[in-house]
Design a protein around this motif. Structure first.
Motif, PDB file in Angstrom:
ATOM      1  N   THR A  23       0.857  -1.195   0.000  1.00  0.00           N
ATOM      2  CA  THR A  23       0.000   0.000   0.000  1.00  0.00           C
ATOM      3  C   THR A  23       0.890   1.241   0.000  1.00  0.00           C
ATOM      4  N   ALA A  24       0.264   2.408  -0.071  1.00  0.00           N
ATOM      5  CA  ALA A  24       1.020   3.644  -0.291  1.00  0.00           C
ATOM      6  C   ALA A  24       1.952   3.999   0.863  1.00  0.00           C
ATOM      7  N   ASP A  25       1.632   3.545   2.076  1.00  0.00           N
ATOM      8  CA  ASP A  25       2.458   3.961   3.218  1.00  0.00           C
ATOM      9  C   ASP A  25       3.604   2.987   3.524  1.00  0.00           C
ATOM     10  N   ASP A  26       3.827   2.029   2.641  1.00  0.00           N
ATOM     11  CA  ASP A  26       4.947   1.107   2.851  1.00  0.00           C
ATOM     12  C   ASP A  26       6.281   1.857   2.778  1.00  0.00           C
ATOM     13  N   VAL A  27       7.238   1.354   3.548  1.00  0.00           N
ATOM     14  CA  VAL A  27       8.606   1.887   3.491  1.00  0.00           C
ATOM     15  C   VAL A  27       9.553   0.717   3.271  1.00  0.00           C
ATOM     16  N   GLN A  28      10.428   0.871   2.285  1.00  0.00           N
ATOM     17  CA  GLN A  28      11.406  -0.189   2.015  1.00  0.00           C
ATOM     18  C   GLN A  28      12.819   0.313   2.294  1.00  0.00           C
ATOM     19  N   MET A  29      13.591  -0.534   2.925  1.00  0.00           N
ATOM     20  CA  MET A  29      14.993  -0.235   3.197  1.00  0.00           C
ATOM     21  C   MET A  29      15.830  -1.435   2.768  1.00  0.00           C
ATOM     22  N   ASP A  30      17.038  -1.170   2.366  1.00  0.00           N
ATOM     23  CA  ASP A  30      17.960  -2.243   2.014  1.00  0.00           C
ATOM     24  C   ASP A  30      18.863  -2.566   3.193  1.00  0.00           C
ATOM     25  N   ASN A  31      18.839  -3.823   3.604  1.00  0.00           N
ATOM     26  CA  ASN A  31      19.762  -4.347   4.633  1.00  0.00           C
ATOM     27  C   ASN A  31      19.586  -3.726   6.005  1.00  0.00           C
ATOM     28  N   GLU A  32      18.456  -3.086   6.268  1.00  0.00           N
ATOM     29  CA  GLU A  32      18.248  -2.461   7.573  1.00  0.00           C
ATOM     30  C   GLU A  32      16.900  -2.919   8.140  1.00  0.00           C
ATOM     31  N   LEU A  33      16.990  -3.687   9.203  1.00  0.00           N
ATOM     32  CA  LEU A  33      15.784  -4.200   9.861  1.00  0.00           C
ATOM     33  C   LEU A  33      15.703  -3.619  11.267  1.00  0.00           C
ATOM     34  N   TYR A  34      14.619  -2.913  11.553  1.00  0.00           N
ATOM     35  CA  TYR A  34      14.435  -2.262  12.849  1.00  0.00           C
ATOM     36  C   TYR A  34      13.236  -2.890  13.558  1.00  0.00           C
ATOM     37  N   VAL A  35      13.448  -3.293  14.808  1.00  0.00           N
ATOM     38  CA  VAL A  35      12.367  -3.923  15.579  1.00  0.00           C
ATOM     39  C   VAL A  35      12.456  -3.475  17.034  1.00  0.00           C
ATOM     40  N   PRO A  36      11.359  -3.610  17.774  1.00  0.00           N
ATOM     41  CA  PRO A  36      11.395  -3.292  19.214  1.00  0.00           C
ATOM     42  C   PRO A  36      11.809  -4.521  20.023  1.00  0.00           C
ATOM     43  N   VAL A  37      12.386  -4.276  21.181  1.00  0.00           N
ATOM     44  CA  VAL A  37      12.778  -5.367  22.069  1.00  0.00           C
ATOM     45  C   VAL A  37      11.539  -5.961  22.746  1.00  0.00           C
ATOM     46  N   ASN A  38      11.620  -7.235  23.053  1.00  0.00           N
ATOM     47  CA  ASN A  38      10.559  -7.952  23.772  1.00  0.00           C
ATOM     48  C   ASN A  38       9.207  -7.931  23.049  1.00  0.00           C
ATOM     49  N   ARG A  39       9.270  -7.926  21.730  1.00  0.00           N
ATOM     50  CA  ARG A  39       8.051  -8.006  20.927  1.00  0.00           C
ATOM     51  C   ARG A  39       8.249  -9.065  19.841  1.00  0.00           C
ATOM     52  N   VAL A  40       7.212  -9.854  19.628  1.00  0.00           N
ATOM     53  CA  VAL A  40       7.289 -10.848  18.556  1.00  0.00           C
ATOM     54  C   VAL A  40       7.303 -10.145  17.200  1.00  0.00           C
ATOM     55  N   VAL A  41       8.221 -10.554  16.345  1.00  0.00           N
ATOM     56  CA  VAL A  41       8.328  -9.990  14.993  1.00  0.00           C
ATOM     57  C   VAL A  41       8.065 -11.112  13.994  1.00  0.00           C
ATOM     58  N   GLN A  42       7.094 -10.918  13.143  1.00  0.00           N
ATOM     59  CA  GLN A  42       6.809 -11.890  12.089  1.00  0.00           C
ATOM     60  C   GLN A  42       7.526 -11.472  10.816  1.00  0.00           C
ATOM     61  N   VAL A  43       8.196 -12.427  10.200  1.00  0.00           N
ATOM     62  CA  VAL A  43       8.972 -12.169   8.990  1.00  0.00           C
ATOM     63  C   VAL A  43       8.405 -13.015   7.855  1.00  0.00           C
ATOM     64  N   PHE A  44       8.109 -12.364   6.736  1.00  0.00           N
ATOM     65  CA  PHE A  44       7.635 -13.068   5.546  1.00  0.00           C
ATOM     66  C   PHE A  44       8.777 -13.060   4.532  1.00  0.00           C
ATOM     67  N   LEU A  45       9.327 -14.240   4.303  1.00  0.00           N
ATOM     68  CA  LEU A  45      10.548 -14.360   3.513  1.00  0.00           C
ATOM     69  C   LEU A  45      10.255 -14.823   2.096  1.00  0.00           C
ATOM     70  N   THR A  46      10.919 -14.198   1.141  1.00  0.00           N
ATOM     71  CA  THR A  46      10.865 -14.673  -0.234  1.00  0.00           C
ATOM     72  C   THR A  46      12.161 -14.279  -0.933  1.00  0.00           C
ATOM     73  N   SER A  47      12.305 -14.664  -2.185  1.00  0.00           N
ATOM     74  CA  SER A  47      13.527 -14.357  -2.929  1.00  0.00           C
ATOM     75  C   SER A  47      13.184 -13.987  -4.353  1.00  0.00           C
ATOM     76  N   LYS A  48      13.995 -13.094  -4.921  1.00  0.00           N
ATOM     77  CA  LYS A  48      13.769 -12.662  -6.304  1.00  0.00           C
ATOM     78  C   LYS A  48      14.518 -13.506  -7.321  1.00  0.00           C
ATOM     79  N   ASP A  49      15.553 -14.215  -6.876  1.00  0.00           N
ATOM     80  CA  ASP A  49      16.381 -14.892  -7.881  1.00  0.00           C
ATOM     81  C   ASP A  49      16.725 -16.327  -7.488  1.00  0.00           C
ATOM     82  N   VAL A  50      17.669 -16.503  -6.561  1.00  0.00           N
ATOM     83  CA  VAL A  50      18.117 -17.841  -6.183  1.00  0.00           C
ATOM     84  C   VAL A  50      17.771 -18.085  -4.714  1.00  0.00           C
ATOM     85  N   ILE A  51      18.110 -19.280  -4.242  1.00  0.00           N
ATOM     86  CA  ILE A  51      17.859 -19.585  -2.826  1.00  0.00           C
ATOM     87  C   ILE A  51      18.878 -18.851  -1.952  1.00  0.00           C
TER      88      ILE A  51
END
Length: 225
Positions: free
Chosen positions: A127-155
């Protein structure tokens, strides 16, 4: 229990809620295989000495020892079964039971970086409010973070050593993983799958913020209108 098994502290610092249980199983397997290696090496050295060339001694054929072969086969099978039973609940909790959370990111691997997509205040990807960053993952401490993983090219393999999380990213598939960091800090995100000539340079960083600092970071990315 882990402290009794951990003679060395060469593993990366554990900052994951499930890391201690993984380390416990790791050290059990590590010491079992270590003892097995030393026994095999000792027997090989003993045989080299006992059965070295001697003048006048002739070689003879040995048919083996059925009882001994059954004993080590059954013993090895029992160890594998016990390890499987011990690890099954942890495997299910990490791989099959993703805790609910409103902290979600989409990680797309490509040669040779990680594209981190944050869904924004609406909590919805693409959606319009998405933000993309390269190689930078920011999360809060003591909170569950769900990650949805995929790949554009190889494994590729999304690896958080300090979180004890490693999950393949496969083209054409979206694989869900999760973690919960217990300590603020900056941690590496290498790729653990040989993915091409630039594999060694594929490195991102996970920044774990305190609750207050994470709120500030969120406000910086999505300022109140």
């Amino acid at each position: 229990m882990l402290e009794y098994l951990k003679l060395e502290t060469w593993l990366p610092e554990n900052v994951s809620t499930y890391g201690a249980e993984i380390d416990f199983l790791f050290y059990i397997i590590y010491y079992i295989t270590g003892v097995a290696f030393l026994l095999v090496a000792a027997v090989m050295v003993a045989f080299i000495i006992l059965y070295r060339h001697r003048e006048g001694r002739r070689a003879r054929y040995v048919h083996g020892n059925t009882a001994l072969e059954i004993a080590w086969t059954v013993g090895t099978a029992l160890i594998v079964i016990v390890l499987g039973i011990m690890s099954r609940p942890l495997w299910a909790r990490i791989k099959q039971q993703v805790p609910p959370s409103n902290i979600q990111v989409r990680v797309t691997a490509k040669q040779f970086n990680w594209e981190i997509l944050y869904p924004g205040p609406d909590g919805t990807f693409d959606t319009a409010d998405d933000v993309q960053m390269d190689n930078e993952l920011y999360v809060p401490v003591n909170r569950v973070v769900q990650v949805f993983l995929t790949s554009k090219d190889v494994i590729h393999s999304f690896f958080l050593p300090n979180l004890r999380l490693k999950q393949d990213a496969v083209p054409g598939r979206t694989i869900q993983a999760w973690f919960e960091a217990t300590k603020p800090g900056v941690y590496e995100i290498p790729c653990a799958e040989l993915c091409g000539f630039g594999h060694s340079g594929m490195l991102g960083y996970l920044t774990v913020y305190s609750a207050e600092d994470y709120k500030k970071w969120v406000k910086e990315q999505w300022p109140p209108s």
